[in-house]
Each structure stands twice: as structure tokens, then as C-alpha cells.
Design an enzyme around this catalytic site. Structure first.
Site, PDB file in Angstrom:
ATOM      1  N   GLY A  47      -2.434   2.329   6.197  1.00  0.00           N
ATOM      2  CA  GLY A  47      -2.966   1.788   7.391  1.00  0.00           C
ATOM      3  C   GLY A  47      -1.362   1.089   7.299  1.00  0.00           C
ATOM      4  N   GLY A  50       0.898  -1.428   0.051  1.00  0.00           N
ATOM      5  CA  GLY A  50      -0.017  -0.154   0.074  1.00  0.00           C
ATOM      6  C   GLY A  50       0.806   0.946   0.023  1.00  0.00           C
ATOM      7  N   HIS A  51       0.312   2.249  -0.672  1.00  0.00           N
ATOM      8  CA  HIS A  51       0.901   3.690  -0.887  1.00  0.00           C
ATOM      9  C   HIS A  51       1.515   4.279   0.867  1.00  0.00           C
ATOM     10  CE1 HIS A  51      -2.105   6.351   0.629  1.00  0.00           C
ATOM     11  NE2 HIS A  51      -3.158   5.251  -0.317  1.00  0.00           N
ATOM     12  N   ASN A  52       2.449   4.734   1.389  1.00  0.00           N
ATOM     13  CA  ASN A  52       2.086   5.248   2.806  1.00  0.00           C
ATOM     14  C   ASN A  52       1.168   6.061   2.833  1.00  0.00           C
ATOM     15  OD1 ASN A  52       5.261   4.974   2.527  1.00  0.00           O
ATOM     16  ND2 ASN A  52       5.525   6.837   1.687  1.00  0.00           N
ATOM     17  N   GLU A  69       9.113  -2.430   6.546  1.00  0.00           N
ATOM     18  CA  GLU A  69       9.367  -1.455   5.662  1.00  0.00           C
ATOM     19  C   GLU A  69      11.060  -2.203   5.727  1.00  0.00           C
ATOM     20  OE1 GLU A  69       8.336   2.077   4.277  1.00  0.00           O
ATOM     21  OE2 GLU A  69       5.835   1.747   5.331  1.00  0.00           O
TER      22      GLU A  69
END
Lengths: 280, 265, 289
Positions: free
Chosen positions: A46, A41-43, A167
Site C-alpha cells: 500500500g 513495506g513489501h511490494n 521508490e
């Protein structure tokens, strides 16, 4: 892969005090023993909140999380933390020890492991991440990739059932990223480790067994990498990217080349092109 | 600027001094500080010098390197010497040029006191050059352990020390990085009037504070995730081992003290 | 403004036991209007070169010529401010340099250090904030209330507002998600095209280097391993692979196709579109056979 759910999330919602929107809204999924699950998911989608909840650094306001059948709560949090190991994003800010071996030992010390056992575990886990020759090295002499491998060693020394990479490769250079992913792949194959990697790196996600796409705090889609990458432009709209072979397959199709599907590996695509060239 | 400082820097080597238990080294320094004050004549000072240089050579740290690092402190030693030379007015005059006189006692005290000072610094450098900061921390933790009984937070203190030590190089790198970034934005850290330079500190300090807080928060999270919840029930990975060589070295120092007592006047 | 590096050498902590040679014999020519990419592993000397471009470091041998300023080890340089205004550097994770109470004041900080009036600086701040894709109402906010990606953009705006002739970028997209990465790179590319702003990009990303740069320098162990246009650099990717460096995905894929089909395309394709056309043509020829 056995299909025993190790971790279960049931209708989990979470909201930070200051924010209007839910960071997570009604999220349910299961994590199975021995699988590599990528959460993408992008930054701000969630996915990091998810990591915090899984490690008991925050608790869901609604819904439940169970780890190996045990409900994650303030009473059980220390026990579940031993089962779920976390590797964080910044290699520097999770290196506690003054040397490599001290850092690996830190978690063991916290859990009151006897010293003889500790020495054995420090050495064997550093062996597993190929950092054994750096026992006495200080962190500022290590590369980012090496520090992350030490962090992984520190986690596996505690023999957790699941390892979460939050990450963990996003601040590394390509070489460091490759080192870390290679290490994780080996751990998974040889030690049947369950891996959850939270990432926006699609190359990393492509290596997983299963992908969950998060968007605006909700579980947007779940599937195998094959299935997920068929989403194509939809992924780009979600702020993500498409792996190169998929992009290539798509463009070739637009040029009128008939391909059976969008390929996830370059080798398969080359093979298909080759057959369509010679078998016509 | 920091590049040339060696005080407090560890120089790895394989020597008997390196291998000593940090506790024995700490005790030796403590004893040495007391012993230095016993010496009061050429013979006793000569003995101290011989002992100190024996330690230096045993440590296998290149002498050239020690001296280069001690340069800033050597000025202080020289200053001490001159102070005594000029201000002590006892004994016979041994040199005179107009109103300027140097007395015998002045020369004597100048040499002795600056020598005492010099030897102390030399011995302390040997400690820090041959012992990693974390060993010193472990040594202190172990020596201070009895204070636990009076509720003195020895474990917390030692953990704080070791984490600070761990982050000093990181913080130095960070400082360097932010300084460069702000220099590129036109800040001048090295010249200009004092007032301007004081102002230049703000764009350096605020980012440093912000990032340190962030680091501290992330570190705390990482520590918690790895099961840290205070000193209770914790085992210890690092272990100190007191060997024959430690006892021997301490005895050697006691012997030195006895000799000094016998030889002093 | 042209920048010229001539046989530059740099040693960290020179004349101490900790001395370390970072770069040697580095000669690079950056004429005005170039988009240059510097590539290499961590520790290959990229960052050291970068710091020479606006005299943050002085070479220990050789010389750096920035515009009409010559910087060598012997000369004591004064008035480096000129150089620093003309060469703006966006450091890695530039959001770490933010410190002011409001975004506007932070963006104005650089220009005002170089003697620009407050009104002019504010005017530039409004332009710069739009250039980085943020709206003007963010100017009144505290930079510490923004998201990571927004902070990055504010920090970049702070450098753009200095209106430099040359902009130097050190891994400007590190840690961003794919969308953020693309947006930032597209922005710098547009600036380069519209304003002929000389751009030096230090990066690990072969994709970015081949897509945006017109000159590439490959660094290895402190020395220039190779320099040339993207076509020149990637036409013989074997050397790069030996150094353990990536090559762009397109180039790698072209190699795989060439190997499987046992043929060679007339040139090295640097874009997916180009390669697709070549492959499509190839496969169609097969079909017609």
C-alpha cells in the site's frame, strides 16, 4: 526539528475499482516539517498508493489529507502539487526535456515562472544536486543516478515544502543509489527539506528520522529506526530485511555475548564489543 | 544498421552555422529549395556548388563524414543521372555503341538534375547535422506561431514533437534489448523465409507496445505531478535569438538568388 | 558444457565516428557446473561479456568457444540456434519480453522455437512454473494480469523451459523487494546445486556474489581487474574499495573489528555465522583474561 505537522492523514482508506481488498485502510499519521520519514513495506503493502494520494493523483474514498492546513481536493490539487514534489521510480519515464536544463525547467514553465527567474532556479537547483556541468546533456547519455538527481533538481526548482521519493532508488545500481541518497541527505541538512522516502531498501530507511511500516494496506508500526529494527524477525515476516549491524548483534547475543541492545550502526557495535573485550 | 545513418543526426561543433538561429536555417532551406530551380546553365550551377560548399566548410562538419553518411542517397543521385542519360533523346549524339546512344541533351540534363538533387540533400544534411532536433522543433513552433490564431494547436504539436525526440533513443535501446531477449529465446530476425520473419516481429512489437503504453502513462503522471496542464499560462525556457549573422546569411542567399537570375539563360 | 573466452575484444559501432571500445583482452574460463559471478560498475563491460556467452555479439577480436562452437570475428556463423538453446539468458527486467496471450504459451515459446513439440513444451512449462515458485493454475492467465514479481518469475520460467546447460542471469533481482530477491536467488542456487547447471550471474550485489558464486570476475573499464574464488577476491578488499565497489557487509565488518582490536583473524569470513563465531571466540578470550 520543529514538531509542526505539515501533512496530516486522517483515517484514509482507498480501494482500486477492480480489487476486493482495500489498498489502504484507515491510515492516519502526520508528517512534520524538516523530518525525513521513511515509509517501508513489501511490494503491494500500500505504500505506492499512499504516494499517489499525497500527490493528488488519486483521492481517498474515506478520510482526509491536509497539506499545510489545506484540505487536499480537486480544487486545491494544483496548489498542493506545488508544495509536494515527487520523484518517481523509473528514471527514464519522468525525464520530459530533451536536455538536462530543459527538464529542470519543465515544472517552472508549467507554473508560469518568468524566464530570468527560471534560468536562476535551473542553475541553482542543478548546483544543489551537483549536476551543473551537465546542462546540455541528453538523457540517454546519463546514468540512472544522474537522471534521478536531475529529477530531484526539477522538483526543488519549484521550492516545494516536501519531497517524496517514490521508490526513487530501486532501479539504480549501488553507486547511483548512494549518489541520490547523498543528495537527499544534503538537501535535508542544508535546506531543511522535508523528505518522505517510500522504499523497501532498509539501508535507506535506516537513514531516516522516523519509519512507518506498512502491511496489507494498514499502518503496521511507526517509530524511530532504532525502535523499528528491534522488530527483527517480524520484519522478515513482513517481507522486509534487517540491517546488517542488527543481524550481527542478534547473532552475537545468541553466541552468548552480552550486548546492551541491537545496534543500528557498525561503529557502535564495534565500540561495544571493544569495551566488553577490554573492560572485563 | 542505424549506426551508419547520419541523416538526421546532430554533430556538435562550434561553427557559425551551428550558432545560427534555427528559424533562419529553416528559412534558408526553404529558400534554397526554390532557388535551386533557377539554375539552368554551367555558370549558375557552378555558383550553386560554390555556395553549398561554402556552407559545408563553414559548418565544420568533416566532409568525409557527410559523404559516408550520404552514401545510401548517392545511389539515388546516380540512378537519376543514368535515367536521364539513357532516356533523353535530344541534341547531338555524342557516344554510340551499336544501338546504344547517348545524346548531348541527355548528358546535360543528367548532370544538372542529379547535381540539383545532390545539392538539395547536402544542404538539408547541413541543417540537421548542425541543429539539434529540439532547436528545429523550437524553430518550427516559432515560425508556425501565427497559426495559433486559426486555432491550430502549435504548442501541443511542438510538445509532441519534443517528447517523441526525447524518447527515440530510449525506444531504440528498448527495441535492441527486446530483440536480443527474443533472439536468446530462439527467434531469428535476420534470416529465413519472409513469412517466418514477419511472424518474428510479433514477439518484438507486443512487448514494445506494452512498454510504450506504460511509459506514456508514467510520463503523463510525472508531467501532471510537475504541474503540467496544457499550454495556457506556460512560460518558455528556451528562447531563440535572431542576430545579425542570421540576417546576413539570409541576405547572402538572396544575393545568390539575384546572381542566379542574372546569369541564367 | 564449457564456455571459454580468449582475449575477447568488442567495439560497438566499429569503423564509424561513434566507435567505442567496450571490452578488451577478456579471458574467462567457465567449465561446466561453475557458478560464476561477474561484478563491476555500470559500463564496466559486464553486459557486453554476457551477450558473448550465447553469440548475441561476435567478438571484434579474440574468440569465444561455446561447447564445440568457436566464434570469432572472421567466421560467418550459422546454426547459432544450437548455442542459444544450450545457453539461456535471463535479461535484466525479463518481464519486458512477455508477449503471449497466456503464461503457458509464453513459456512454451522458447522451447518450441528450438523445435520441441507442443506437448513436450507444455510438460516443461508445468515443471518450470513450479520451479519458479508459482502454481499451475497461473498457466492459463494472461501474463499482463500478473503482479510485477509474478511476471518476472514467468519470464524466468520461459528460459528454464528451454532446459539450457548454462544459465546466464543479468541482475535477476533488480527492483524486487528483499523477500522476492532472496527467493529468486535461492531458487537459482538450488537449480545450480541439484542439476549442476552452470550459472553466470551478472550483478552489483557483492552479497549475492560471495554467498552463491564459486568463481568471481571483477570487471573494470572493460578489462578483467581480478578473478578468483570469493575467498581470494575478498581477502584483500582494499583494491575493490579503491575502484569504488562495495565489499560484502561481513567482510567490511571484519575489517572494522580487526582495525579496532588491532589484530587479524586467520581468514576472511564470508558468512555472518562464521564471523559471529570468530568474534564470539575473540570476545570470550578477552573475558577469560
Amino acid at each position: 526539528m520543529s514538531m509542526k505537522p505539515l501533512v496530516q492523514l486522517n483515517n484514509v482508506s482507498f480501494q482500486y475499482d477492480i480489487q476486493e481488498n482495500y489498498a489502504l485502510q484507515d491510515v492516519s499519521f502526520e508528517i512534520y516539517e524538516g523530518e525525513w520519514l521513511a515509509i517501508v513495506g513489501h511490494n503491494g503493502s500500500g505504500k505506492s498508493t499512499l504516494a499517489k494520494l499525497l500527490n493528488g493523483l488519486q483521492y481517498p474514498q474515506e478520510g482526509t489529507i491536509t497539506v499545510d492546513g489545506m484540505l487536499l481536493s480537486e480544487e486545491t490539487v494544483w496548489e498542493t502539487r506545488r508544495m509536494i514534489g515527487m520523484v518517481f521510480q523509473n528514471p527514464d519515464n519522468q525525464f520530459v526535456g530533451t536536455t538536462v536544463q530543459d527538464d529542470v525547467a519543465f515544472g517552472l514553465e508549467n507554473n508560469g515562472i518568468a524566464r530570468d527567474d527560471m534560468i536562476e532556479r535551473v542553475n541553482s537547483s542543478l548546483n544543489k544536486v551537483k549536476m551543473a556541468q551537465f546542462l546540455d546533456q541528453e538523457p540517454h547519455h546519463l546514468s540512472g543516478g544522474q537522471k534521478q538527481r536531475v529529477a530531484i533538481a526539477g522538483v526543488i526548482a519549484l521550492r516545494p515544502s516536501v519531497i517524496i521519493l517514490d521508490e526513487a532508488t530501486s532501479m539504480l545500481d549501488p553507486r547511483g543509489r548512494e549518489e541520490v541518497l547523498e543528495t537527499v541527505r544534503e538537501l535535508k541538512e542544508t535546506h531543511n527539506m522535508t523528505v518522505i522516502s517510500i522504499t523497501h531498501d532498509l539501508e535507506e530507511a535506516a537513514k531516516a528520522d522516523r519509519i512507518i511500516v506498512m502491511n496489507k494496506g494498514k499502518l503496521y508500526r511507526e517509530g524511530t529506526p532504532e525502535e523499528i529494527f528491534q522488530m527483527d524477525e517480524e520484519l522478515v515476516k513482513l517481507g522486509l530485511d534487517i540491517p546488517f549491524p542488527v543481524k550481527m548483534s542478534k547473532l552475537l547475543k545468541e553466541q552468548g555475548i552480552s550486548l546492551s541492545r541491537h545496534f543500528l550502526s557498525e561503529e557502535e557495535l564495534v565500540a561495544e564489543l571493544w569495551t566488553s573485550y577490554y573492560n572485563k | 544498421m542505424m549506426d551508419k545513418m547520419i541523416f538526421g543526426r546532430y554533430v556538435p561543433a562550434q561553427s557559425i552555422i551551428h550558432r545560427l538561429d534555427p528559424r533562419s536555417k529553416l528559412l534558408m532551406i526553404f529558400l534554397f529549395v526554390c532557388i535551386v530551380f533557377i539554375a539552368n546553365n554551367p555558370a549558375t550551377y557552378a555558383l550553386l556548388v560554390v555556395y553549398t560548399f561554402l556552407m559545408v566548410s563553414l559548418s565544420k562538419v568533416p566532409f568525409r563524414f557527410i559523404i559516408a553518411g550520404l552514401k545510401p542517397v548517392l545511389w539515388l543521385v546516380l540512378f537519376t543521372m543514368l535515367l536521364h542519360l539513357f532516356l533523353t533523346k535530344e541534341g547531338e549524339i555524342i557516344f554510340q555503341a551499336g544501338w546504344f546512344k547517348i545524346y548531348e541533351e541527355g548528358l546535360r540534363q543528367g548532370i544538372f538534375i542529379s547535381m540539383r538533387f545532390f545539392l538539395l540533400i547536402l544542404m538539408t544534411s547541413i541543417l540537421t547535422l548542425t541543429t539539434t532536433p529540439i532547436e528545429i522543433t523550437d524553430g518550427l513552433e516559432s515560425l508556425l506561431h501565427p497559426l495559433n490564431k486559426v486555432k491550430f494547436p502549435v504548442h501541443e504539436l511542438a510538445l509532441m514533437m519534443s517528447i517523441s525526440l526525447r524518447f527515440i533513443p530510449t525506444l531504440m535501446q528498448e527495441t535492441d534489448k527486446i530483440m536480443k531477449a527474443q533472439t536468446a529465446r530462439g527467434v531469428d530476425f535476420t534470416s529465413g523465409p519472409i513469412k517466418e520473419r514477419m511472424k518474428a516481429i510479433i514477439p518484438l512489437l507486443i512487448p514494445l507496445f506494452v512498454s510504450s503504453f506504460k511509459r506514456a502513462e508514467e510520463l503523463a503522471t510525472a508531467m501532471e505531478a510537475r504541474g503540467y496542464r496544457g499550454g495556457e499560462g506556460r512560460t518558455k525556457y528556451r528562447q531563440l535569438s535572431w542576430g545579425f549573422k542570421d540576417t546576413f546569411m539570409l541576405l547572402l542567399l538572396v544575393l545568390l538568388a539575384l546572381l542566379l537570375f542574372l546569369l541564367r539563360t | 558444457m564449457d564456455i571459454l573466452l580468449q582475449q575477447v575484444e568488442y567495439r560497438y559501432q566499429a569503423n564509424t565516428p561513434f566507435e567505442r571500445l567496450a571490452i578488451k583482452d577478456v579471458s574467462i574460463d567457465i567449465p561446466s557446473g561453475t557458478f560464476l559471478a561477474i561484478i563491476g560498475h555500470t559500463g564496466s563491460g559486464k553486459s557486453t561479456i554476457l551477450q558473448h556467452l550465447n553469440a548475441l555479439l561476435k567478438p571484434t577480436a579474440g574468440k569465444v568457444i561455446i561447447g564445440d562452437k568457436e566464434i570469432t570475428s572472421e567466421k560467418k556463423q550459422k546454426n547459432l540456434k544450437d548455442v542459444r538453446q544450450k545457453v539461456g539468458i535471463v535479461f535484466q527486467f525479463p518481464e519486458h519480453q512477455l508477449f503471449e496471450e497466456t503464461v503457458e504459451r509464453d513459456i512454451c515459446f522458447g522451447p518450441m522455437n528450438f523445435g520441441i513439440s507442443e506437448d513436450e513444451a507444455k510438460r516443461r512449462a508445468r515443471i518450470a512454473i513450479r520451479q519458479v515458485g508459482l502454481s499451475e493454475d497461473i498457466l492459463a492467465k494472461s501474463p499482463f494480469d500478473l503482479s510485477g514479481g509474478q511476471m518476472r518469475r514467468v519470464a524466468i520460467a520461459g528460459v528454464l523451459a528451454m532446459e539450457p546447460d548454462v544459465i546466464v542471469l543479468d541482475e535477476p533481482t533488480a527492483g524486487l523487494d528483499p523477500r522476492g530477491r532472496k527467493e529468486i536467488m535461492e531458487m537459482f542456487h538450488a537449480l545450480h546445486q541439484e542439476r549442476k547447471l552452470s550459472t553466470v550471474l551478472v550483478t552489483h550485489s557483492m552479497e549475492d556474489a560471495s554467498r552463491y558464486a564459486d568463481q568471481i570476475v571483477i570487471m573494470h573499464h572493460g578489462e578483467v581487474y581480478k578473478k578468483g574464488t570469493p575467498e581470494e577476491i575478498f581477502s584483500s578488499p582494499e583494491g575493490l574499495m579503491e575502484l569504488g565497489l562495495d565489499v560484502p557487509e561481513v567482510v567490511r565488518f571484519q575489517q572494522k573489528i580487526e582495525k579496532a582490536f588491532q589484530m587479524n583473524f586467520p581468514k576472511t569470513c564470508l558468512s555472518v555465522e562464521q564471523l559471529t563465531e570468530e568474534i564470539a571466540a575473540l570476545v570470550k578470550r578477552g573475558e577469560q583474561r
